[in-house]
Design an enzyme around this catalytic site. Structure first.
Site, PDB file in Angstrom:
ATOM      1  N   PRO A  88       0.720  -1.271  -0.091  1.00 25.47           N
ATOM      2  CA  PRO A  88      -0.133  -0.137   0.151  1.00 25.47           C
ATOM      3  C   PRO A  88       1.019   1.146   0.075  1.00 25.47           C
ATOM      4  CG  PRO A  88      -0.097  -1.175   2.125  1.00 25.47           C
ATOM      5  CD  PRO A  88       0.567  -2.134   1.120  1.00 25.47           C
ATOM      6  N   ASN A  89       0.347   2.310  -0.879  1.00 24.73           N
ATOM      7  CA  ASN A  89       0.806   3.570  -0.805  1.00 24.73           C
ATOM      8  C   ASN A  89       2.151   3.759  -1.676  1.00 24.73           C
ATOM      9  OD1 ASN A  89      -1.324   4.840   0.484  1.00 24.73           O
ATOM     10  ND2 ASN A  89      -0.223   3.711   2.365  1.00 24.73           N
ATOM     11  N   TYR A 109      11.152   8.912   1.476  1.00 22.22           N
ATOM     12  CA  TYR A 109      11.231   7.725   0.460  1.00 22.22           C
ATOM     13  C   TYR A 109      11.808   8.065  -0.743  1.00 22.22           C
ATOM     14  CZ  TYR A 109       7.650   5.625   3.669  1.00 22.22           C
ATOM     15  OH  TYR A 109       6.928   5.357   4.959  1.00 22.22           O
ATOM     16  N   ASN A 125       8.035  -5.465  -0.776  1.00 25.18           N
ATOM     17  CA  ASN A 125       7.955  -4.503   0.375  1.00 25.18           C
ATOM     18  C   ASN A 125       6.497  -4.283   0.820  1.00 25.18           C
ATOM     19  OD1 ASN A 125       7.774  -2.034   1.787  1.00 25.18           O
ATOM     20  ND2 ASN A 125       8.825  -0.877   0.378  1.00 25.18           N
ATOM     21  N   ALA A 178       3.010  -0.620   4.913  1.00 26.85           N
ATOM     22  CA  ALA A 178       2.560  -0.595   6.363  1.00 26.85           C
ATOM     23  C   ALA A 178       2.005  -1.995   6.834  1.00 26.85           C
ATOM     24  CB  ALA A 178       1.263   0.397   6.614  1.00 26.85           C
ATOM     25  N   ASP A 227       1.852 -15.408   6.800  1.00 32.92           N
ATOM     26  CA  ASP A 227       1.144 -16.899   6.704  1.00 32.92           C
ATOM     27  C   ASP A 227       1.246 -17.362   5.389  1.00 32.92           C
ATOM     28  OD1 ASP A 227       0.959 -16.935   9.511  1.00 32.92           O
ATOM     29  OD2 ASP A 227      -1.499 -17.015   9.286  1.00 32.92           O
ATOM     30  N   GLU A 238      12.486  -9.337   2.501  1.00 33.57           N
ATOM     31  CA  GLU A 238      11.603  -8.402   2.661  1.00 33.57           C
ATOM     32  C   GLU A 238      12.408  -6.811   2.521  1.00 33.57           C
ATOM     33  OE1 GLU A 238       8.949  -8.024   6.327  1.00 33.57           O
ATOM     34  OE2 GLU A 238      10.176  -6.287   6.665  1.00 33.57           O
ATOM     35  N   HIS A 269      12.717  -2.583   2.638  1.00 36.75           N
ATOM     36  CA  HIS A 269      12.057  -0.923   2.798  1.00 36.75           C
ATOM     37  C   HIS A 269      13.049  -0.230   2.415  1.00 36.75           C
ATOM     38  CE1 HIS A 269       9.157  -3.189   5.433  1.00 36.75           C
ATOM     39  NE2 HIS A 269      10.029  -3.744   5.714  1.00 36.75           N
ATOM     40  N   SER A 328      12.924   3.057   3.637  1.00 35.05           N
ATOM     41  CA  SER A 328      13.173   3.628   4.804  1.00 35.05           C
ATOM     42  C   SER A 328      13.917   2.805   5.732  1.00 35.05           C
ATOM     43  CB  SER A 328      12.243   4.506   5.298  1.00 35.05           C
ATOM     44  OG  SER A 328      11.078   3.725   5.994  1.00 35.05           O
ATOM     45  N   ARG A 334      12.835   4.991  13.041  1.00 37.89           N
ATOM     46  CA  ARG A 334      11.708   5.786  12.692  1.00 37.89           C
ATOM     47  C   ARG A 334      10.565   5.607  13.996  1.00 37.89           C
ATOM     48  NH1 ARG A 334       9.082   5.130   7.038  1.00 37.89           N
ATOM     49  NH2 ARG A 334       7.910   7.063   7.662  1.00 37.89           N
ATOM     50  N   ARG A 360       6.923   1.093  13.565  1.00 34.63           N
ATOM     51  CA  ARG A 360       7.750   0.382  12.362  1.00 34.63           C
ATOM     52  C   ARG A 360       8.798  -0.618  12.780  1.00 34.63           C
ATOM     53  NH1 ARG A 360       5.156   3.711   8.422  1.00 34.63           N
ATOM     54  NH2 ARG A 360       4.689   5.931   9.282  1.00 34.63           N
TER      55      ARG A 360
HETATM   56  C1  DQA Z   1       7.920   1.113   4.224  1.00 38.52           C
HETATM   57  C2  DQA Z   1       8.101   1.478   5.441  1.00 38.52           C
HETATM   58  C3  DQA Z   1       6.635   1.246   6.105  1.00 38.52           C
HETATM   59  O1  DQA Z   1       6.941   1.348   7.644  1.00 38.52           O
HETATM   60  C4  DQA Z   1       5.701   2.299   5.539  1.00 38.52           C
HETATM   61  O2  DQA Z   1       4.310   2.133   6.020  1.00 38.52           O
HETATM   62  C5  DQA Z   1       5.836   2.049   3.824  1.00 38.52           C
HETATM   63  C6  DQA Z   1       7.072   1.906   3.469  1.00 38.52           C
HETATM   64  C7  DQA Z   1       9.374   1.435   3.311  1.00 38.52           C
HETATM   65  O3  DQA Z   1       9.457   1.037   2.169  1.00 38.52           O
HETATM   66  O4  DQA Z   1      10.253   2.139   3.953  1.00 38.52           O
HETATM   67  O5  DQA Z   1       4.577   2.071   3.330  1.00 38.52           O
HETATM   68  O6  DQA Z   1       7.771  -0.318   3.974  1.00 38.52           O
END
Ligand code: DQA
Length: 146
Positions: free
Chosen positions: A10-11, A23, A75, A78, A88, A99, A101, A103, A108, A112
């Site tokens: 998401p996002n 980011y 990635n 959140a 799962d 995984e 990220h 950031s 942070r 997180r």
């Molecule tokens: C993230 C870190 C997460 O905490 C955040 O909710 C994101 C981006 C990152 O790539 O740094 O959406 O996954």
């Protein structure tokens, strides 16, 4: 060719406009293009998926298994911090998963710092911006070539 799926949660479709101080300026398309260019050097063929919906991400993980992919880079956005269902799914398909990220989630807000998904992954790469994805490509290549 190793088939690897790159999943963004998401996002992350808003990269480039979303909090660039955290980011970076890269768009998701820019990051995907960078990975697409790097992939042949690692003997990989990439497939990209992004969704803002938990169930769609779970379906994409299942499909990666059903369609014979060899690994996953994810990635989870959140969802990282609370989606037991994605965790799962990663455990269920048993595909080597990294995984990533952009950031540094350990530097942070407190919420997180914890990933509920990372224990199901072979590793976590955090804080290197777009290079987190490149590092994951390298690490997955090393893992799958053994
Ligand atoms: C993230 C870190 C997460 O905490 C955040 O909710 C994101 C981006 C990152 O790539 O740094 O959406 O996954």
């Amino acid at each position: 060719m190793l088939k690897v799926r790159v999943i963004n949660g998401p996002n992350l479709n808003l990269l480039g406009v979303r909090e660039p101080g955290i980011y970076g300026d890269n768009t998701l398309e820019g990051i995907q293009n960078m990975l697409r260019e790097a992939a042949p050097g690692y003997g990989m063929e990439l497939d990209f998926f992004q969704s803002n919906h938990e169930g769609a991400i779970i379906d994409s993980i299942h499909e990666a298994f059903q369609q014979g992919f060899q690994g996953i880079i994810i990635n989870p956005g959140a969802f990282t911090h609370y989606s037991y269902a994605i965790r799962d799914a990663v455990s269920a398909v048993k595909l080597p998963t990294i995984e990533v990220h952009l950031s540094n989630i350990h530097a942070r807000e407190e919420f997180r710092a914890k990933s509920v998904i990372a224990p199901s992954c072979i590793g976590q790469i955090s804080g290197l911006g777009a290079d987190s994805y490149l590092a994951a490509l390298y690490a997955l290549h090393r893992k799958l070539s053994k």
